[in-house]
Design an enzyme around this catalytic site. Structure first.
Site, short mmCIF file in Angstrom:
data_model
loop_
_atom_site.label_atom_id
_atom_site.label_comp_id
_atom_site.label_asym_id
_atom_site.label_seq_id
_atom_site.Cartn_x
_atom_site.Cartn_y
_atom_site.Cartn_z
N ASP A 187 0.86 -1.16 0.00
CA ASP A 187 0.00 0.00 0.00
C ASP A 187 0.91 1.22 0.00
O ASP A 187 2.10 1.11 0.30
CB ASP A 187 -0.93 -0.02 1.23
CG ASP A 187 -2.13 0.92 1.02
OD1 ASP A 187 -3.14 0.73 1.72
OD2 ASP A 187 -2.05 1.79 0.13
C1 GLC Z 1 -4.22 4.56 -0.16
C2 GLC Z 1 -5.12 3.36 0.07
C3 GLC Z 1 -5.09 2.38 -1.08
C4 GLC Z 1 -4.88 3.16 -2.36
C5 GLC Z 1 -3.47 3.71 -2.32
C6 GLC Z 1 -3.17 4.60 -3.51
O1 GLC Z 1 -3.64 4.96 1.04
O2 GLC Z 1 -4.96 2.64 1.28
O3 GLC Z 1 -6.33 1.67 -1.08
O4 GLC Z 1 -5.04 2.31 -3.48
O5 GLC Z 1 -3.20 4.42 -1.12
O6 GLC Z 1 -3.97 5.75 -3.47
#
Ligand code: GLC
Length: 738
Positions: A268
């Site tokens: 993430d």
């Molecule tokens: C965010 C979210 C994830 C998302 C990523 C990119 O913090 O947790 O679901 O796809 O970062 O935006």
């Protein structure tokens, strides 16, 4: 003689050239679109330098990874999110890039998709959103999310598929397949145990292996084993002390070894915290790490799997075996997507996409209550009052990374005006003031929701208009603001915010034709439920919100949605909040309710819900009969055929979700009263009857034995329960597993 020798010499030189040519062709093996992917992977890997291998496993920008420019191996572009394709951001910023051609179709939130209980809708969804990702030339769609709805306060529940692992498993697979048919990878998230937002980076979850295997992992396993997802996103939280983005048990032992996942594990954004763990614990592609932008050089070289990794190799502290494995998985992902020779062109905002939004929304809206046939709105109604901020507020902007820049969002009032134009007068009263804001990361709704009147004045206006209306539709619920349905924060209470309860109570005094429509991704308390005629769970429906709800409220569409999670009467009724359990939590946190999540917990505690898992009414009624089992005895290697007759004994066509639960009548380990193990959605004309067939094997009877570390189907008596919801069982039959 000389001529012959000359001829032979010439021929052999030609042959060598051809051979050399062949050698040249072989050199392009990884670029040969017809070569098997695994051969392309190995050939490309063999040609990459150490630095190229390090570069390819981490981001080069906010949403892209570099590929290998020297070898013509393409960059990988990722995009949010699960409900539509995020507008373009700047290279290294969250802020908008300011494009004018990146508006999208906003699809219903995934709780709505789950509420359709229709596997075909999930495929339709995946195809449509995959086409938009392909058109925008994105290779990895950062979705869908399948974390289990453990608590009704969870800020991101609206992005997930409810409280039951079987339902989520069945709905995620077609979505993944639909997306990947477009040459776009799904990136199923957030693996695993991402069930709170407040302390999402530091909460350290522990739960029993039974809860892990029976509740929290099944949807991810289905996405991998049945859906063949090409990537998985690690979650922010820790599991048993180690961050999920580099957790040996979750990523190596379970995901890659037990399930045979051959795709890439993507962190993430900012979920990577440790180079050594990232090297050995199964992370393949690092995105979004928070590194100082100042300090000279390329900040992306400061990622945990960038120079720190390279230095460990150059100093001989670590080998390159793990690196090669990461590179293989990133190359495989690239050859499946960016360098996939068969990927289609995609499409953006096409009519089929709008049709998909309406179909999914129309099948997802749940009619929770409908006394006196208050709905559909009477065809004689000439004066319809719509009340509430959510009837006019755009809800596709906000909520975190799933926020969108929709080409158009038809709000409820617009949909009602469209539908009743020339038929009935539709008027509007604000009713309450919620969040007048309307922007996220530079996307602005352009709405001016400012309101000077106070709550008392707004209620007085709505009540006065309600007294003379033939039908009153209150549209409220939650929104995408902090502490509502929003990433990064959790809700603070189960009740409706912004004084909505008072408005609803006042309207209930003023009319006998009151419908409450809740737009939300979460359950809410309903202290007024006995004083309103109808309640509709409307979800977040995306671009066609108003048209979908007008179709349902008017009867043009007969609602057929079923709840993917339980509506409890109060917060303490939820197993994850019973007995004063705290939420949210930071640091070490044990899921004390174990496998008893959602209806499993309500039924164990004997607590009656407000509206049960699987509940949803129709404008017609259905009758169940003739439940038949192929045998009263089933062997462990055998199957049990189950059939039941369902009849539409009402006056209009409708769809019914026939739900099959299994109860283990005697087990050596504690088990829920019953568990969902099959479902089918059938459309029946008035008077039509259909025999619905299911096949059960021992997997439908098994529980995870966390002592033996395996699934066990115990001999003994079981019961099959078939019905219209978990609390509306119509037919039951027992059998014995030998
Ligand atoms: C965010 C979210 C994830 C998302 C990523 C990119 O913090 O947790 O679901 O796809 O970062 O935006």
């Amino acid at each position: 003689m000389k001529k012959t020798l000359l001829a032979i010499a010439t021929f052999s030189i030609l042959l060598t050239c051809c051979k050399t040519d062949n050698a040249t062709t072989n050199k392009a093996l990884y670029l040969n679109p017809n070569a098997p992917i695994e051969e392309r992977v190995e050939d490309a890997l063999a040609r990459m330098t150490l630095r190229e291998k390090i570069n390819i496993i981490h981001a080069q920008s906010k949403f892209s990874a570099p590929g290998v420019p020297r070898l013509g191996i393409a960059e990988l572009w990722t995009t949010d999110g699960p409900h539509g394709i995020r507008p373009e951001v700047k290279w290294d910023e969250w802020d908008q890039a300011g494009w004018t051609n990146d508006s999208c179709t906003a699809y219903p939130a995934l709780t709505c998709l789950a509420a359709t209980w229709n596997r075909e809708m999930a495929k339709t969804y995946g195809v449509a959103i995959g086409e938009e990702a392909r058109f925008r030339e994105k290779d990895v769609l950062l979705g869908p999310g399948v974390n289990i709805y453990r608590t009704p306060l969870g800020g991101r529940n609206f992005e997930y598929m409810g409280e039951d692992p079987y339902l989520a498993s069945q709905m995620v697979v077609p979505y993944v397949k639909g997306v990947q048919e477009q040459g776009v990878a799904a990136c199923v998230k957030h693996y695993a145990l991402n069930n709170e937002e407040t302390h999402r980076h530091t909460v350290d979850v522990d739960c029993s292996d039974r809860a892990l295997y029976e509740i929290y992992l099944p949807a991810f396993k289905a996405a991998v084993v049945e859906g063949g997802t090409w990537s998985i996103m690690g979650s922010y939280n820790k599991y048993r002390g180690t961050h999920a983005c580099h957790n040996d048990r979750l990523l190596n032992k379970i995901l890659k070894e037990e399930w045979g996942f051959d795709g890439a594990v993507v962190s993430d954004w900012g979920g990577t915290h440790n180079t050594d763990e990232a090297i050995t614990n199964g992370l393949d592609l690092e995105f979004g790490t928070w590194v100082a932008r100042k300090g000279g050089g390329n900040p992306y070289d400061r990622y945990y799997m960038a120079h720190p990794y390279l230095e460990r190799i150059q100093k001989g502290e670590v080998g390159t075996a793990e690196l090669d494995e990461k590179v293989r998985r990133v190359l495989r992902l690239t050859f499946r997507t960016a360098m996939n020779p068969n990927k289609p062109y995609g499409a953006l905002g096409s009519e089929s996409h709008t049709a998909a939004v309406r179909a999914i929304g129309g099948e997802g809206v749940v009619l929770l209550k409908n006394d006196n046939n208050n709905l559909p709105i009477s065809a004689q109604a000439k004066n319809i009052l719509v009340v509430g901020e959510n009837a006019v507020k755009m809800l596709t902007v906000g909520g975190g990374s799933s926020s969108l820049k929709a080409k158009h969002e038809c709000v409820v009032l617009e949909g009602m005006l469209n539908h009743y134009k020339g038929v009935a007068n539709v008027s509007y009263a604000r009713g309450y003031v919620g969040d007048v804001g309307g922007s996220y990361n530079g996307v602005n709704t352009g709405q001016n929701l400012n309101e000077n009147r106070n709550a008392k004045e707004l209620i007085a206006e709505a009540v006065a208009m309600a007294r003379t209306a033939d039908a009153v539709v209150f549209v409220g619920g939650l929104n995408k603001s902090d502490h509502q349905d929003c990433e990064g924060t959790d809700r603070k209470e189960l009740g409706l915010p912004y004084g909505q309860d008072e408005v609803i109570e006042a309207l209930a005094e003023a009319t006998d034709h009151l419908t409450v429509v809740l737009l939300s991704g979460n359950a809410v308390e309903m202290p007024w439920v006995d004083r309103v005629e109808s309640v509709v769970q409307g979800w977040f429906l995306g671009s066609e919100t108003g048209n979908v709800l007008a179709a349902v409220l008017s009867g043009e569409v007969n609602p057929s949605g079923k709840l993917p999670f339980t509506f409890g009467k109060k917060l303490e009724d939820y197993p994850s909040h019973a007995g004063g359990v705290t939420f949210p939590n930071d640091g070490p946190t044990t899921y004390h309710e174990d496998i008893f999540v959602g209806y499993r917990g309500f039924e164990k505690a004997g607590v009656e819900p407000l509206f049960a898992f699987g509940h949803g009414l129709s404008y017609t009624t259905f009758e169940y009969s003739n439940l038949t089992l192929s045998s009263k005895k089933m062997s462990k290697r055998g199957e049990l055929k189950v059939s039941v007759d369902v009849r539409n004994n009402g006056a209009c066509k409708g769809k019914e979700v026939v739900q099959l639960y299994v109860s283990d009548l005697a087990s050596s380990l504690p088990r829920p009263v019953k568990e969902l193990k099959e479902f089918a959605k059938v459309e029946l004309e008035p008077g039509e009857s259909r025999t619905v067939h299911f096949t059960l094997d021992k997997s439908a009877l098994s529980y995870y034995d966390d002592v033996q570390g395996c699934w066990v189907a115990e001999s003994g008596d079981f019961e099959v329960l078939v019905g219209s919801s978990s609390a509306d069982i119509r037919q039951r039959a027992t059998f014995t597993l030998k």
